[in-house]
Write an enzyme that holds these catalytic residues in place. Structure first.
Site, PDB file in Angstrom:
ATOM      1  N   GLU A  83      18.872  56.283  16.650  1.00 37.08           N
ATOM      2  CA  GLU A  83      20.258  56.524  16.239  1.00 37.08           C
ATOM      3  C   GLU A  83      20.329  57.805  15.413  1.00 37.08           C
ATOM      4  OE1 GLU A  83      21.967  53.151  14.213  1.00 37.08           O
ATOM      5  OE2 GLU A  83      23.952  54.069  14.128  1.00 37.08           O
ATOM      6  N   ASN A 109      29.274  48.953  20.538  1.00 42.92           N
ATOM      7  CA  ASN A 109      28.182  48.389  19.750  1.00 42.92           C
ATOM      8  C   ASN A 109      28.767  47.590  18.588  1.00 42.92           C
ATOM      9  OD1 ASN A 109      25.360  48.362  18.418  1.00 42.92           O
ATOM     10  ND2 ASN A 109      26.631  49.315  16.837  1.00 42.92           N
ATOM     11  N   GLU A 110      28.252  46.419  18.379  1.00 46.43           N
ATOM     12  CA  GLU A 110      28.676  45.579  17.252  1.00 46.43           C
ATOM     13  C   GLU A 110      30.196  45.644  17.062  1.00 46.43           C
ATOM     14  OE1 GLU A 110      26.223  46.090  13.723  1.00 46.43           O
ATOM     15  OE2 GLU A 110      24.506  45.298  14.785  1.00 46.43           O
ATOM     16  N   TYR A 132      18.175  40.923  12.910  1.00 43.37           N
ATOM     17  CA  TYR A 132      17.241  41.566  11.983  1.00 43.37           C
ATOM     18  C   TYR A 132      16.589  40.510  11.103  1.00 43.37           C
ATOM     19  CZ  TYR A 132      18.982  46.204  13.200  1.00 43.37           C
ATOM     20  OH  TYR A 132      19.296  47.357  13.879  1.00 43.37           O
ATOM     21  N   GLU A 150      18.807  45.383  19.306  1.00 37.59           N
ATOM     22  CA  GLU A 150      18.403  45.723  17.930  1.00 37.59           C
ATOM     23  C   GLU A 150      17.663  44.531  17.346  1.00 37.59           C
ATOM     24  OE1 GLU A 150      21.334  47.518  15.315  1.00 37.59           O
ATOM     25  OE2 GLU A 150      22.289  48.520  17.027  1.00 37.59           O
ATOM     26  N   GLN A 190      14.077  51.006  14.190  1.00 34.07           N
ATOM     27  CA  GLN A 190      14.324  52.064  15.145  1.00 34.07           C
ATOM     28  C   GLN A 190      13.032  52.845  15.359  1.00 34.07           C
ATOM     29  OE1 GLN A 190      17.830  54.382  14.277  1.00 34.07           O
ATOM     30  NE2 GLN A 190      19.100  52.580  13.956  1.00 34.07           N
TER      31      GLN A 190
HETATM   32  O1  AHR Z   1      20.000  49.866  13.017  1.00 33.18           O
HETATM   33  C1  AHR Z   1      20.878  50.089  11.966  1.00 33.18           C
HETATM   34  C2  AHR Z   1      22.267  49.509  12.216  1.00 33.18           C
HETATM   35  O2  AHR Z   1      22.192  48.127  12.283  1.00 33.18           O
HETATM   36  C3  AHR Z   1      22.937  49.901  13.496  1.00 33.18           C
HETATM   37  O3  AHR Z   1      23.590  51.124  13.419  1.00 33.18           O
HETATM   38  C4  AHR Z   1      23.915  48.796  13.699  1.00 33.18           C
HETATM   39  O4  AHR Z   1      24.210  48.563  15.049  1.00 33.18           O
HETATM   40  C5  AHR Z   1      23.275  47.607  13.024  1.00 33.18           C
HETATM   41  O5  AHR Z   1      24.142  46.966  12.163  1.00 33.18           O
END
Ligand code: AHR
Length: 502
Positions: free
Chosen positions: A25, A172-173, A248, A304, A353
């Site tokens: 990103e 995205n999101e 995450y 992600e 990432q």
């Molecule tokens: O990876 C960091 C961020 O996490 C990304 O930009 C977003 O899609 C997610 O919330």
């Protein structure tokens, strides 16, 4: 003694190479510095891409790369990143760190990077603040061969041939940074936007990814599937090929997050336990998807995943720069094993990432580059790419220091590789204990076995001063006894065994 059972005659599904995909990103030092330094940099580069980083990524066989975001994607206007670099717009990256984005890395540079890496392309389009026309023209710009305003513009900007876009994310999101939408509202927008993600190539269609849930938000999955799933049949393409999922691991919760380097055993097990939640999430989301998609055509795209700790002290908090230890290696090993075991549904996954951001495989500092423990796990697991998942089971026991966060001590997946060998990847989640393992391969005769191991203290990590503190080594401790694999897996380790059969 823990028994591992493998049934080589029972192939359970194909492991898409894209399960080992990556995400880059416009965030912190991921793209700028980490990958792209520009043609005039004294850091060795090819057309602006760091040679050291490209070589390392090729070595681990990076299969696909997602770009330009993330949250950045829903603020990105692709026309800002084409044409002469001197005249590209400069702006503030309001989402990440408030630094100047000069747009010197745009569509042409991303495609050049993927060319150098030899990997597939995954572009994420802008639904949150972009128009249907903008998205539609981006696809035309990238993929149309013939005469058209966008194809002509691409040619005028120096690229005659159309590129291949393998995957395209429509937003995205969108439940959060991509527009704070409800599933129904996004679902309707998705139907509209995806209509104009046209397939200009007769040979290859673009795989369309619809924005899926944040972690265990099952209502989002149900709402989106209800609104915009359409069955694909012979004369009608479905509206979506994949549905994304973001998850995450932050051991101390979203606010606290916890430190990447300074943690105790309690935090170790909590992190691994939270990592393992993803398996239930995949199963639950898949069950909801099955209500609509009875033929299981829509893939889960975990675009992600990874650890998200507090950023390194002294760095820009908007850059999300964190160190990477053996704990991250275990998180990677467990996640990749889980994705393999669910390869019937998980068609792609992208760690967040790739360089210098969150659970990165590579960290850079000026000319210097280090490979993180997570890199070594990807490098050891690459043999699973394009392989057939084999039926396997390992006996485990629960371990941990806190009743709430007990985990199985071992975690595995096994495949039959393109090279005709059986590949076993095994993670030992214990901080202190080694375990004896006996591997049974049913009636398949074993010829020989060799292996590679990554092991160290729970917080072992590489630094620019000591770049090789954690590295993969040959593992010679596996013997073949009465056609069984007999070995001891050290505490806190990830192991790859390669078995040649007769
Ligand atoms: O990876 C960091 C961020 O996490 C990304 O930009 C977003 O899609 C997610 O919330």
């Amino acid at each position: 003694m823990h028994k591992l059972f493998i049934n080589p005659k029972n192939q359970k599904g194909h492991i898409n190479p894209e399960i080992q995909g990556h995400f880059s990103e416009h965030l912190g030092r991921c793209i700028y510095e980490g990958i792209y330094v520009g043609e005039n940099s004294d850091i060795p580069n090819t057309n602006g891409m760091r040679n050291d980083v490209v070589e390392a990524l090729k070595e681990m066989k990076i299969p696909v790369l997602r770009w330009p975001g993330g949250c950045f994607a829903d603020e990105y206007h692709w026309r800002d990143g084409i044409g002469a670099k001197e005249s590209r717009k400069k702006m503030i990256n309001t989402h990440w760190g408030g630094v100047v984005e000069d747009n010197s890395f745009g569509t042409h540079e991303f495609m050049e990077l993927c060319r150098q890496l030899g990997c597939k392309t995954y572009i994420n389009g802008n639904v949150g603040s972009g128009t249907v026309q903008e998205m539609s023209e981006w696809v035309e710009y990238m993929t149309f061969e013939g005469v058209s305003p966008m194809a002509d513009l691409r040619k005028a900007n120096g690229h005659e041939e159309a590129w291949t876009v393998d995957y395209f994310g429509v937003g995205n999101e969108n439940w959060g940074c991509g527009g704070n939408m409800t599933p129904e509202y996004y679902g309707n927008l998705y139907r509209r936007y995806q209509t104009y993600v046209r397939n200009y190539s007769k040979d290859k269609s673009i795989y369309k990814v619809c924005c899926g849930a944040n972690s265990d938000d099952y209502e989002w999955t149900d709402g989106v599937m209800k609104t915009c799933f359409r069955k694909a049949n012979e004369d009608q393409h479905g509206f979506m090929d994949g549905l994304s999922l973001h998850y995450y691991t932050h051991p101390e919760g979203w606010e606290e997050k916890g430190s990447a380097l300074n943690f105790d055993e309690k935090a170790w097990y909590k992190t691994l336990k939270k990592t393992m939640y993803i398996e239930g999430m995949i199963e639950h989301h898949a069950a909801i998807m099955d209500q609509y998609d009875k033929a299981h055509k829509v893939g889960i795209i975990v675009d992600e995943w990874g650890t998200w700790f507090k950023c390194e002290p002294g760095t820009n908090p908007g850059f999300l720069y964190q160190q990477n230890t053996m704990r991250d290696a275990l998180v990677a090993g467990i996640n990749l094993n889980i994705f393999n075991k669910h390869c019937d549904r998980v068609k792609m996954a992208n760690i967040a990432q790739m360089v210098n951001v969150l659970q990165a495989v590579i960290l850079t500092e000026g000319r210097k580059m280090i490979l993180t423990p997570t890199y070594h796990v990807f490098n050891m697991y690459k043999y699973h790419q394009d392989a057939e998942l084999l039926d396997s089971y390992i006996e485990t026991e629960e371990i941990g220091v806190d009743k709430e966060y007990m985990v199985p001590n071992l975690n595995e997946s096994v495949s039959y590789g393109k090279d005709g060998k059986i590949h076993i990847t095994l993670a030992n989640l214990s901080v202190k204990d080694a375990y004896e393992i006996e591997g049974n391969l049913a009636d398949t005769a074993v010829d020989s076995v060799c292996g590679t191991i990554l092991t160290g203290a729970m917080d072992a990590h590489n630094t620019f001063e000591n770049p090789d503190a954690v590295h993969a080594e040959a593992f010679e401790g596996c013997k073949v006894v009465d056609n069984k694999l007999v070995f001891t897996i050290p505490a806190c380790s990830v192991l790859h065994l390669e078995v040649s059969v007769k």
